[in-house]
Each structure stands twice: as C-alpha cells, then as structure tokens.
Enzyme design. Structure first.
Site, PDB file in Angstrom:
ATOM      1  CG  HIS A   9       2.872  -2.959   6.225  1.00  9.36           C
ATOM      2  ND1 HIS A   9       3.429  -3.466   5.879  1.00  9.36           N
ATOM      3  CD2 HIS A   9       1.592  -3.676   5.781  1.00  9.36           C
ATOM      4  CE1 HIS A   9       3.164  -4.270   4.540  1.00  9.36           C
ATOM      5  NE2 HIS A   9       1.599  -3.634   4.366  1.00  9.36           N
ATOM      6  CG  HIS A  46      -2.471  -0.798   0.998  1.00 12.12           C
ATOM      7  ND1 HIS A  46      -2.286  -2.189   1.065  1.00 12.12           N
ATOM      8  CD2 HIS A  46      -3.852  -0.524   0.677  1.00 12.12           C
ATOM      9  CE1 HIS A  46      -3.333  -2.168   1.238  1.00 12.12           C
ATOM     10  NE2 HIS A  46      -4.530  -1.627   0.482  1.00 12.12           N
TER      11      HIS A  46
END
Length: 172
Positions: free
Chosen positions: A148, A109
């Site tokens: 993440h 992303h």
C-alpha cells in the site's frame, strides 16, 4: 493538485519501504499486519458476546452494522478506483507478502483496524490511545510490506472510522 498528492504519496512510500532492508524488523511488521487480518475481530466479538454486558452488546451491534457498511464500500471503491499496488510499478521494491486482491486503494486492513479502533475508543475509552496506536501500526505495516501507499492507508482509515461512527449513530 492531484499530481502533487500522488508525488507526495510516492515519495513517502519510497522513504518508508527503505526500512525493508532492516531484516530483524520484518517479522515484527508481518506480525502487526497479521493482527489486522480479521480473525482477531471475531475472537474479540465472541469475548464481548460472552461478557454479555450492555456496553459490550452495543459495541457488537454497532460493529456488525459498521462492517456491513464498510465491506461493500471498500470493495466498491477498490473496483472503481483500480489503483495498482506499489510493487506493480517498475523500480519499486517487491511486496514482502501476497495481497488478497489486485488493487490498493483503499487499504482494507486499515479500514477494518480503524473501524475497530473507533468503536473501542467510543465504547471503552480507556483503550482509546492503545487501539488507535495499534490501528496506525497496521496501516504502517501495510506500507512497509510494500502492498500500500500512504494514501491508501489514509483512505482506509477514513472509511473505517466513518463506518464506525455511522454504526454507532444508527444503533445509538
């Protein structure tokens, strides 16, 4: 040195995911994260194509080339590095979303968002600050959602920005 960086990455991650307990913040974080899912890139590309001016078409050319470089690099790095996602480790908060794949380094992303932000800042300079803020928020959202570490986001940002620059140079 690597142990120090990993420790710092973990410490920053733990501090940021504490914000998961602010329940009214989570829907906004999810929305920001979803804005980087990819469908908006297609819509934006279609709008630029419809505009048809030379700047928009150059943006599209550079963007397509950049994504053609970024995607295999992103997937190859994930397969090579094989860093577990934060929620895999015992004692970490759980993920608030289901990630698309098993590994976390680099953040896809973040790579895509920074690729788009870099292209937009070059071809449409008036958008520069706004698109980099948006890309940064996407990276932060991925940490807050528990999928993440900060280092994954930084690596993704570097990958996406680099591929955007290469796309610009090669089409320029």
């Amino acid at each position: 040195m690597l142990n120090t960086l990993t420790g710092l990455d973990n410490a920053i991650y733990r501090r940021l995911v504490r914000l998961q307990h602010i329940s009214h913040l989570i829907p906004l974080v999810r929305l920001i994260s979803r804005s980087g899912d990819g469908y908006l890139y297609g819509i934006f590309g279609a709008l630029l194509f419809a505009a048809g001016d030379s700047e928009s078409l150059q943006f599209l050319q550079a963007g397509l080339l950049a994504f053609l470089m970024e995607l295999p690099c992103f997937m190859g790095l994930k397969a090579f590095i094989k860093r577990d996602r934060p929620f895999v480790h015992r004692g970490n908060p759980t993920s608030l979303i289901t990630p698309a794949d098993k590994f976390s380094m680099p953040s896809g992303h973040s790579a895509a968002a920074f690729l788009m932000a870099t292209l937009a800042a070059v071809y449409f300079p008036a958008l520069g600050v706004s698109v980099y803020c948006w890309a940064t928020l996407i990276g932060l959202s991925r940490i807050l959602l528990g999928v993440h570490y900060p280092g994954d986001v930084i690596a993704g940002a570097a990958l996406g920005s680099s591929c955007a620059v290469m796309g610009i140079v090669l089409t320029g």
